[in-house]
Design a protein around this motif. Structure first.
Motif, PDB file in Angstrom:
ATOM      1  N   THR A  38     -12.441   4.196  16.986  1.00 55.70           N
ATOM      2  CA  THR A  38     -12.653   2.783  17.297  1.00 55.70           C
ATOM      3  C   THR A  38     -12.377   2.500  18.769  1.00 55.70           C
ATOM      4  OG1 THR A  38     -12.031   2.186  15.039  1.00 55.70           O
ATOM      5  CG2 THR A  38     -11.982   0.439  16.675  1.00 55.70           C
ATOM      6  N   SER A  42     -15.159   1.410  21.532  1.00 52.93           N
ATOM      7  CA  SER A  42     -14.967   0.119  22.186  1.00 52.93           C
ATOM      8  C   SER A  42     -14.957   0.250  23.698  1.00 52.93           C
ATOM      9  CB  SER A  42     -13.654  -0.519  21.735  1.00 52.93           C
ATOM     10  OG  SER A  42     -13.707  -0.833  20.373  1.00 52.93           O
ATOM     11  N   GLN A  43     -14.426   1.363  24.189  1.00 49.69           N
ATOM     12  CA  GLN A  43     -14.361   1.528  25.636  1.00 49.69           C
ATOM     13  C   GLN A  43     -15.689   1.950  26.243  1.00 49.69           C
ATOM     14  OE1 GLN A  43     -11.082   4.216  26.360  1.00 49.69           O
ATOM     15  NE2 GLN A  43      -9.837   2.482  27.010  1.00 49.69           N
ATOM     16  N   ASN A  47     -19.227  -4.393  24.083  1.00 44.49           N
ATOM     17  CA  ASN A  47     -18.059  -4.975  23.418  1.00 44.49           C
ATOM     18  C   ASN A  47     -18.111  -4.998  21.898  1.00 44.49           C
ATOM     19  OD1 ASN A  47     -16.879  -5.432  25.889  1.00 44.49           O
ATOM     20  ND2 ASN A  47     -17.637  -7.517  26.046  1.00 44.49           N
ATOM     21  N   LYS A  48     -19.216  -5.390  21.309  1.00 40.81           N
ATOM     22  CA  LYS A  48     -19.254  -5.596  19.862  1.00 40.81           C
ATOM     23  C   LYS A  48     -19.298  -4.315  19.055  1.00 40.81           C
ATOM     24  CE  LYS A  48     -21.346 -10.132  19.867  1.00 40.81           C
ATOM     25  NZ  LYS A  48     -22.442 -10.945  19.371  1.00 40.81           N
ATOM     26  N   GLY A  50     -17.650  -1.292  19.043  1.00 41.21           N
ATOM     27  CA  GLY A  50     -16.400  -0.709  18.563  1.00 41.21           C
ATOM     28  C   GLY A  50     -15.669  -1.587  17.570  1.00 41.21           C
ATOM     29  N   ARG A  51     -15.616  -2.866  17.865  1.00 37.15           N
ATOM     30  CA  ARG A  51     -14.855  -3.736  16.961  1.00 37.15           C
ATOM     31  C   ARG A  51     -15.578  -3.956  15.637  1.00 37.15           C
ATOM     32  NH1 ARG A  51     -15.323  -9.594  19.910  1.00 37.15           N
ATOM     33  NH2 ARG A  51     -17.539  -9.463  20.264  1.00 37.15           N
ATOM     34  N   GLY A  80     -10.117  -2.738  18.162  1.00 39.33           N
ATOM     35  CA  GLY A  80     -11.397  -2.702  18.858  1.00 39.33           C
ATOM     36  C   GLY A  80     -11.542  -3.810  19.884  1.00 39.33           C
ATOM     37  N   SER A  84     -11.591  -2.993  23.980  1.00 36.61           N
ATOM     38  CA  SER A  84     -12.843  -3.269  24.690  1.00 36.61           C
ATOM     39  C   SER A  84     -12.595  -4.070  25.959  1.00 36.61           C
ATOM     40  CB  SER A  84     -13.822  -4.018  23.786  1.00 36.61           C
ATOM     41  OG  SER A  84     -13.361  -5.322  23.530  1.00 36.61           O
TER      42      SER A  84
END
Length: 163
Positions: A38, A42-43, A47-48, A50-51, A80, A84
């Protein structure tokens, strides 16, 4: 295409976590490879990705293995979001990811077991794991994070061309 690759990474991670890594016991600690997956997603990705991936995998894990649905999903979603860099300014390099993974492993343990304690889990089962075991788990998760970071960087490579 990256969404499909992300889905495959999380699906394979979920299968590995539930079948192999849940059974491996190193100094009393179990590795949770979904946390580093995760964080790495996220990295590296927008942005969306990974979370939402953490939320979906957490819901699958809750539906299959827990009597209380949504606890791990909440934990992975928060991890996440934080990793991010959306709400808290977090750098997106490997060293910061290692630190975030260490903190996220401890956070996941405290949040999940805190909610389970509120809903009736005994305190003895929680405090038996708190100590060397949680530290070993955090270090192992950080080592797995490095593998995920390199893997996702290779798989999600998008070539850019100069015209």
């Amino acid at each position: 295409m990256n969404k499909f690759k992300s889905f495959l990474i999380l699906l394979i991670s979920f299968i590995l976590q539930t079948s192999i890594f849940a059974k491996i016991d190193i100094l009393g600690a179990n590795i949770n490879i979904l946390i580093p997956a995760t964080i790495a997603l996220s990295q590296i990705l927008p942005n969306k990705t990974g979370r939402i991936g953490g939320l979906v995998v957490g819901l699958f894990e809750d539906f299959l293995f827990s009597s209380l649905v949504g606890v791990r999903a909440l934990s992975y979603y928060i991890i996440g979001v934080v990793s991010s860099g959306e709400f808290i300014k977090v750098s997106k390099d490997k060293q910061t990811g290692l630190i975030v993974c260490l903190i996220a492993s401890v956070f996941n343990f405290l949040l999940v077991n805190g909610i389970y304690y509120i809903f009736g889990k005994s305190l003895n089962s929680i405090t038996g794991y708190f100590g060397l075991e949680i530290l070993v788990e955090a270090i192992l998760n950080s080592a797995i994070y490095l593998v995920y970071y390199m893997l996702i960087k290779k798989i999600m490579y998008i070539p850019t061309y100069r015209i």
